[in-house]
Design a protein around this motif. Sequence first.
Motif, PDB file in Angstrom:
ATOM      1  N   ASP A 115       0.839  -1.211   0.000  1.00  0.00           N
ATOM      2  CA  ASP A 115       0.000   0.000   0.000  1.00  0.00           C
ATOM      3  C   ASP A 115       0.871   1.257   0.000  1.00  0.00           C
ATOM      4  O   ASP A 115       0.599   2.216  -0.735  1.00  0.00           O
ATOM      5  N   PHE A 116       1.916   1.257   0.828  1.00  0.00           N
ATOM      6  CA  PHE A 116       2.814   2.422   0.879  1.00  0.00           C
ATOM      7  C   PHE A 116       3.455   2.630  -0.495  1.00  0.00           C
ATOM      8  O   PHE A 116       3.476   3.749  -1.030  1.00  0.00           O
ATOM      9  N   ALA A 117       3.949   1.508  -1.074  1.00  0.00           N
ATOM     10  CA  ALA A 117       4.632   1.600  -2.367  1.00  0.00           C
ATOM     11  C   ALA A 117       3.682   2.110  -3.457  1.00  0.00           C
ATOM     12  O   ALA A 117       4.073   2.921  -4.297  1.00  0.00           O
ATOM     13  N   ALA A 118       2.434   1.647  -3.424  1.00  0.00           N
ATOM     14  CA  ALA A 118       1.479   2.051  -4.460  1.00  0.00           C
ATOM     15  C   ALA A 118       1.326   3.573  -4.481  1.00  0.00           C
ATOM     16  O   ALA A 118       1.312   4.199  -5.557  1.00  0.00           O
ATOM     17  N   ALA A 119       1.242   4.173  -3.292  1.00  0.00           N
ATOM     18  CA  ALA A 119       1.107   5.641  -3.213  1.00  0.00           C
ATOM     19  C   ALA A 119       2.379   6.328  -3.725  1.00  0.00           C
ATOM     20  O   ALA A 119       2.308   7.379  -4.386  1.00  0.00           O
ATOM     21  N   GLU A 120       3.528   5.727  -3.448  1.00  0.00           N
ATOM     22  CA  GLU A 120       4.788   6.338  -3.905  1.00  0.00           C
ATOM     23  C   GLU A 120       4.931   6.239  -5.429  1.00  0.00           C
ATOM     24  O   GLU A 120       5.458   7.158  -6.063  1.00  0.00           O
ATOM     25  N   PHE A 121       4.437   5.142  -6.001  1.00  0.00           N
ATOM     26  CA  PHE A 121       4.518   5.016  -7.464  1.00  0.00           C
ATOM     27  C   PHE A 121       3.645   6.084  -8.131  1.00  0.00           C
ATOM     28  O   PHE A 121       4.026   6.653  -9.152  1.00  0.00           O
TER      29      PHE A 121
END
Length: 224
Positions: free
Chosen positions: A100-106
């Motif tokens: 979830d964190f990575a998705a927002a960063e992408f």
Amino acid sequence: MPMEITPDRWRATGEYLDTVFGEQDDQLATLMPRAVAAGVPDIAVSPSVGRLLTLLGQLAGAHTIVEVGTLAGYSGIWLARGLAEGGRLITIEPEPAHADFAAAEFIAAGVADRVEIRRGYGLDVLPELVRTMGAGSVGLVFLDAIKTEYPDYLPYATELLRPGGLLVADNALGSGSWWIDAKPGESAERDAADEFNRLVAASDEYEAACVPIREGVTIARKRG
Ligand SMILES: C[S@@+](CC[C@H](N)C(=O)[O-])C[C@H]1O[C@@H](n2cnc3c(N)ncnc32)[C@H](O)[C@@H]1O
């Protein structure tokens, strides 16, 4: 006599590499501190290894990159920036909070249209990718998940890679809790890294080297 590499000199070498070769934008520079504040462990690659990942993707002309171990998306953004025009990154992560964190960063990095997060375990998703995408469909595979599983990832990575594609593995020489010069049997992670390195180095399918940057990055080009 070669220069003695003391712990201070090794630390200074890493800082030098990150300063000179690891220039990054504000999002990347703040990504891991923000991730750690959100409870994600501080185990991403360094900026200079990130730059190496972008460079290797570009050198491979990679249209498809597969990463095993997304964490907060730090290495994924560097990898996405190394994709060929119209390419895509598939990154594998079983931990929902990390994904979830990575998705927002992408999204914030402007690469979400090029990145697909596969929520699952490497040893489940890699065979699925072989089945669905086919052998020889990938330009670069980056391994950065469970160190003891590296030898098990290898056959799937080899099948996925096209001739000329690159296999890249982080922690090829160590991590916070072990280093490659420990005695066999002292650390399962060391032994798995050693097994992986020796398999790749001895394989007729690869031309391989290991770069002793940070915790060691093994880089192997699939022959053919
Ligand atoms: C060292 S971190 C990855 C760091 C990331 N590549 C970076 O540099 O920004 C390892 C990640 O692998 C994930 N992981 C754990 N078990 C896994 C598995 N069996 N398959 C794939 N990923 C796994 C962890 O949750 C963690 O997010």
